[in-house]
Motif scaffolding. Structure first.
Motif, mmCIF file in Angstrom:
data_model
loop_
_atom_site.group_PDB
_atom_site.id
_atom_site.type_symbol
_atom_site.label_atom_id
_atom_site.label_comp_id
_atom_site.label_asym_id
_atom_site.label_seq_id
_atom_site.Cartn_x
_atom_site.Cartn_y
_atom_site.Cartn_z
ATOM 1 N N TRP A 469 -9.429 4.886 -2.839
ATOM 2 C CA TRP A 469 -8.151 4.386 -2.425
ATOM 3 C C TRP A 469 -7.337 5.647 -2.230
ATOM 4 C CZ3 TRP A 469 -6.530 -0.403 -1.211
ATOM 5 C CH2 TRP A 469 -7.542 -1.534 -1.830
ATOM 6 N N TYR A 484 -7.601 1.157 1.360
ATOM 7 C CA TYR A 484 -9.019 1.313 0.782
ATOM 8 C C TYR A 484 -9.596 2.101 2.010
ATOM 9 C CZ TYR A 484 -13.511 -0.318 -0.820
ATOM 10 O OH TYR A 484 -14.673 -0.343 -1.554
ATOM 11 N N THR A 496 -7.467 -4.764 -8.100
ATOM 12 C CA THR A 496 -6.078 -4.775 -9.023
ATOM 13 C C THR A 496 -5.617 -3.391 -9.123
ATOM 14 O OG1 THR A 496 -7.156 -6.541 -10.029
ATOM 15 C CG2 THR A 496 -5.130 -5.586 -10.982
ATOM 16 N N PHE A 497 -4.367 -3.240 -9.095
ATOM 17 C CA PHE A 497 -3.418 -2.051 -9.172
ATOM 18 C C PHE A 497 -2.747 -2.218 -10.369
ATOM 19 C CE2 PHE A 497 -0.393 -3.991 -6.605
ATOM 20 C CZ PHE A 497 0.973 -3.567 -7.259
ATOM 21 N N LEU A 512 -4.854 -6.786 -5.375
ATOM 22 C CA LEU A 512 -4.539 -6.346 -3.889
ATOM 23 C C LEU A 512 -4.958 -7.289 -2.970
ATOM 24 C CD1 LEU A 512 -6.022 -2.831 -4.566
ATOM 25 C CD2 LEU A 512 -3.424 -3.504 -4.272
ATOM 26 N N GLU A 517 -2.175 -1.976 1.024
ATOM 27 C CA GLU A 517 -1.104 -2.798 0.199
ATOM 28 C C GLU A 517 0.046 -2.004 0.201
ATOM 29 O OE1 GLU A 517 0.120 -5.899 -2.516
ATOM 30 O OE2 GLU A 517 -1.604 -5.759 -1.209
ATOM 31 N N VAL A 534 -6.478 1.728 -10.242
ATOM 32 C CA VAL A 534 -6.922 0.732 -9.219
ATOM 33 C C VAL A 534 -8.406 0.323 -9.810
ATOM 34 C CG1 VAL A 534 -7.249 0.218 -6.840
ATOM 35 C CG2 VAL A 534 -5.707 1.958 -7.163
ATOM 36 N N THR A 536 -11.635 -1.638 -8.855
ATOM 37 C CA THR A 536 -12.389 -1.936 -7.574
ATOM 38 C C THR A 536 -13.768 -2.440 -7.866
ATOM 39 O OG1 THR A 536 -10.787 -0.724 -6.246
ATOM 40 C CG2 THR A 536 -12.701 -1.571 -4.988
#
Length: 548
Positions: A469, A484, A496-497, A512, A517, A534, A536
């Motif tokens: 990211w 991304y 998710t952040f 996200l 985002e 973040v 992922t």
């Protein structure tokens, strides 16, 4: 950990019986021919601890580590000079000379590059009251009773968020701090230092001003400084590195101000290197001298001109962190920082009070070549210290802001021993209160050692190009953008952040919605340091963000 006097005498080409009388000269040599030492056998002139530090940070032993040629020193002695000490890094000897006539013709010797007077025999009357008490109105309520287990030290350590390091078990154990100063009067008798001696953490002493003196009988300024790091009397006074080990080095003559003291300082740095010190604190600096002909010019404070500045940078290259006071000239005609604050990589300290307000006497930057100076700030205005003969009280000066930071620097490095000196210093600077908008009064501001620890813990040095990211802008004002850049698949449920404050509080957590985002409405957040996680596809990456 304990070092023996025999080792010190063996490894350093010093004469313990050198006379304190006579003029001082610096004799620079052209080379190191005839040296009995060589680079393949550094154990002959560097301690095991010093070599371990070099190995840990992949620092090679090179020619400037070699001691000065004994052949050349013997020639000086036969000529009647008293060799007081030498410099490996700059290949010179400081000598005492009874009669100036004895120096005639020495500059023409084939192995002598130059000979320079650094202190006359008949010294001028000291016109500079360099150790006079700095008088300034108190702007905070001064404690009259001890506060928690830290006693009178509580607020000045809390200001730096240093207690978090101590609570996590990092109080300087195993770290060696060398102190360069003017004397350490009664430090071997005062109760606040008892643990240093009972636990064999007072590793040694050295006096470069007068080899025949005892640093515990000289001026008290160094003792005051030591109390801000090494004091350990719970409920009364506790230093920032109460469990560290210390080596005390006198380089400053409180009765005069001549260039020889800068050479003493260089010798002190080299001794610290030889014994394997990790952190050096030097609450000393130079700009005016008793003989005006020796005075420095501001233009010389450019990070490269002065030998003392070069020496500090060399100390850093050898794997040590050097902490210095910015100077107390902010409210006089000079105003500027003093040497060697101009060194690159040094950690220099301005003075503030406990409310974070700049002390009017605190020297200002920038360096002559325009770099931000000082680096950070700490309490040097109404600072609680151990005083002589035996009382705890407040005093003023950047001399006291420097050891507060130096001790916690040792604790932080204890927590992250594999980090390089530059990484430790960088984390301290990035943690400071005005990192996003530094100035030449407080530099990057008051450091937060809890934040600095988080910075190192999260290994935030990885570039965005190596991450999945991209986060921008940084520093940010109102919004941040996440893009991304990974090659894998990304769906609405896979990322998710989490936005986290420097104290670990989760401020925002959201899924996200796509490959790009926008996180909006962040303008109300206070300026400072934040962390963004973040997650992922089960993998977590960390980003550091600065809010303007």
């Amino acid at each position: 950990m304990k070092l023996t006097c025999l080792w010190i005498l063996f490894c350093l080409p010093l004469l313990a019986n050198a006379q304190s009388n006579g003029a001082r000269y610096r004799v620079e040599f052209t080379d190191k021919a005839g040296s009995v030492y060589d680079i393949p056998h550094p154990e002959a002139f560097l301690s095991e601890r010093a070599l371990s530090r070099r190995n840990r940070y992949h620092i090679p032993v090179d020619e400037n580590d070699l001691p000065v040629s004994s052949v050349y020193l013997d020639s000086l002695k036969r000529h009647g000079f008293k060799v007081l000490y030498t410099s490996r890094w700059f290949n010179f000897a400081t000598v005492a000379v009874v009669s100036p006539e004895d120096t005639a013709g020495v500059s023409k010797w084939n192995f002598v590059r130059s000979i320079k007077l650094t202190r006359p025999d008949n010294m001028l009357k000291n016109a500079i009251k360099k150790w006079s008490e700095i008088k300034t109105p108190a702007t905070k309520s001064i404690q009259t009773e001890a506060d928690d287990s830290y006693g009178y030290s509580s607020e000045q350590i809390a200001q730096l968020n240093g207690k978090v390091l101590h609570e996590n078990g990092f109080k300087g154990q195993g770290m060696v701090i060398a102190i360069l100063d003017a004397g350490f009067r009664a430090a071997n008798q005062l109760a606040v230092f008892d643990s240093l001696f009972l636990q064999d953490r007072m590793l040694g002493i050295r006096d470069f001003v007068n080899p025949e003196s005892n640093v515990f009988e000289e001026y008290q300024h160094g003792m005051n400084v030591l109390s801000l790091m090494g004091a350990n009397t719970p409920g009364k006074l506790v230093g920032t590195a109460p469990d560290a080990s210390y080596f005390l080095i006198r380089t400053e003559d409180e009765n005069s101000e001549y260039p020889v003291e800068m050479d003493n300082y260089i010798a002190g740095l080299e001794l610290a290197d030889s014994i394997g010190a990790d952190v050096i604190n030097a609450s000393l600096g130079y700009f005016y001298f008793d003989d005006p002909a020796d005075n420095l010019n501001y233009d010389e404070l450019d990070g490269k001109t002065l030998m003392i500045t070069q020496a500090v940078e060399t100390a850093e290259q050898k794997g040590m962190i050097v902490c210095v006071s910015a100077g107390n000239e902010g409210d006089n005609a000079w105003q500027h920082i003093i040497a060697p604050v101009d060194a690159n990589g040094v950690l220099s300290m301005a003075a503030v009070n406990i409310a974070g307000e700049r002390a009017p006497f605190s020297s200002t930057g920038p360096s002559a070549d325009g770099r931000i100076k000082p680096e950070v700030a700490a309490c040097g205005w109404d600072t609680w210290i151990q005083k002589y003969p035996d009382e705890i009280g407040v005093s003023n000066g950047t001399s006291f802001s420097s050891p507060l930071v130096a001790g916690l620097t040792a604790c932080l490095w204890q927590e992250y021993p594999d980090k390089s000196p530059a990484e430790i210093v960088d984390a301290i600077i990035q943690s400071a209160s005005q990192y996003a908008s530094p100035d030449n009064y407080l530099g990057y501001g008051v450091p937060d050692f809890g934040k600095a620890s988080l910075l190192l813990q999260e290994t935030l040095a990885d570039g965005d190009s190596e991450k999945q990211w991209k986060v921008s802008p940084n520093p940010f004002d109102e919004n941040i953008r996440l893009e991304y850049q990974g090659n894998g698949l990304l769906d609405d449920a896979s990322a998710t952040f989490i936005l986290i404050s420097s104290t670990g509080t989760i401020l925002k957590e959201e899924r996200l919605s796509g490959r790009v985002e926008l996180v909006n409405n962040l303008g109300a957040l206070p300026s400072g340091l934040y962390f963004l996680q973040v997650i992922t596809n089960g993998t977590t990456e960390n980003h550091k963000l600065i809010k303007r």
